[in-house]
Design an enzyme around this catalytic site. Structure first.
Site, short mmCIF file in Angstrom:
data_model
loop_
_atom_site.label_atom_id
_atom_site.label_comp_id
_atom_site.label_asym_id
_atom_site.label_seq_id
_atom_site.Cartn_x
_atom_site.Cartn_y
_atom_site.Cartn_z
CB THR A 44 -2.34 15.03 19.19
OG1 THR A 44 -2.84 16.11 19.99
CG2 THR A 44 -1.71 13.98 20.11
CG HIS A 45 1.36 19.51 18.08
ND1 HIS A 45 0.54 19.61 16.98
CD2 HIS A 45 2.61 19.29 17.59
CE1 HIS A 45 1.25 19.45 15.88
NE2 HIS A 45 2.50 19.25 16.22
N GLY A 51 -8.25 17.07 13.04
CA GLY A 51 -9.01 17.63 11.93
C GLY A 51 -8.82 19.13 11.88
CE LYS A 71 -8.34 21.60 23.00
NZ LYS A 71 -8.21 20.45 23.92
CG ASP A 111 -2.73 15.45 4.58
OD1 ASP A 111 -3.36 15.04 5.58
OD2 ASP A 111 -2.17 16.56 4.53
NE ARG A 129 -0.32 12.55 9.03
CZ ARG A 129 -0.03 12.50 7.74
NH1 ARG A 129 0.78 11.57 7.28
NH2 ARG A 129 -0.55 13.36 6.90
#
Length: 309
Positions: A229-230, A186, A199, A132, A182
């Site tokens: 991402t969602h 952020g 954004k 990570d 991945r």
């Protein structure tokens, strides 16, 4: 970024708030929407349920910035146990670890040795370890950990953050290695001197970097992209790119978080897209939870609505 996002990120590091919030029933109920429980057993049960639906898993024990070598040893032993348990349970589950959990703040060589123990065990158990990414001061040492490890094993992947200006250059250096990346937006509070403050710019950079990581030469090198991402708009743009460029499923997976955007997860699954969901567990969940809310402040209202049902 929005005032709400910056406020949530600032609160994520507040010890006073963490100590009180983690004892509050309201907060603990809201966290339960995104964590199946604090124990490894809870996470593995959720991973098994996901696997029955055709969804892979990444398991991560929450916690970072350990201050004692004994703690780093405990975390390393824990992940060795996780890899063994995943094999025994025949789960399609990988693990993700933060370098500061393995002792990076204490001794870089200690951290590297602990990481190699995990990667070696993953190779023995036909598994995979993700590193990570933490705040910007850790980018260089974390990439160094990855490249040193990648030179001896392909059982390693790395998270990179699209909001950092430097990430495009980092990716160009990593593509020839056949890297598993991945890509995330952020989730740390970074100054505008090193990270995109808007954004829209982060979203555009994410799209451009993801396309680069699915390009023909990245595929020829053996790369793998986790699209973490969602954001439905980004996902729609990238699925269109995947279809237009005929990117094979072996070159990418969508990566999302447990409990977030479940209808979107189901849509991806039903359309035949490879999907892997990260399940977090452990007692040190407050900073992680606040960063998840900060990624999309509208999630705060999502939590409130779900808790009132």
């Amino acid at each position: 970024m929005s005032v709400a996002r910056n406020a949530l990120l600032a609160l994520s590091t507040n010890r006073w708030l963490r100590e009180r919030a983690t004892r509050t029933a309201f907060v603990r109920r809201s966290v339960s929407k995104f964590m199946p429980g604090e124990r490894l057993e809870d996470a593995m049960a959720a991973a098994s349920a996901q696997q029955a639906q055709g969804i892979g898993t990444i398991l991560t024990k929450l916690g970072e910035n350990l201050t004692r070598g004994e703690e780093a040893e405990e975390v390393t032993e824990h992940y060795l146990h996780v890899i063994d348990q995943v094999k025994a349970a025949q789960l399609r589950a990988q693990v993700s670890v933060k370098p500061t959990q393995l002792g990076l703040d204490l001794d870089k060589d200690l951290c590297y040795r602990n990481l190699q123990r995990l990667v070696d065990r993953a190779a023995e158990r036909d598994n995979f370890v993700w590193i990570d990414m933490e705040g910007s001061p850790y980018v260089d040492p974390t990439i160094d950990l990855f490249t040193r490890t990648r030179a001896r094993s392909h059982r390693i992947g790395l998270a990179l953050q699209a909001y950092l200006y430097r990430t495009a250059k980092d990716i160009e250096a990593l593509v020839p290695l056949g890297s598993a990346i991945r890509l995330v937006k952020g989730a740390y509070l970074e100054p505008p001197a090193i990270a995109y403050p808007k954004k829209a710019d982060v979203d555009q950079n994410f799209y451009a970097l993801a396309c680069r990581l699915m390009s023909e030469n990245a595929q020829r090198a053996g790369g793998l992209l986790h699209i973490a991402t969602h954001d439905p708009h980004l996902i729609d743009r990238l699925t269109a790119f995947i279809d237009q460029q005929r990117v094979p499923p072996s070159a990418y997976e969508f990566a999302m978080l447990y409990g977030i955007q479940r209808p979107l997860q189901q849509r991806l699954l039903h359309s035949g897209r490879p999907l892997r969901v990260l399940i977090a567990y452990g007692e040190y969940w407050f900073p992680w939870y606040m960063r998840r809310l900060a990624e999309r402040p509208a999630n705060v209202w999502f939590v409130v609505r779900n808790m009132l049902r």
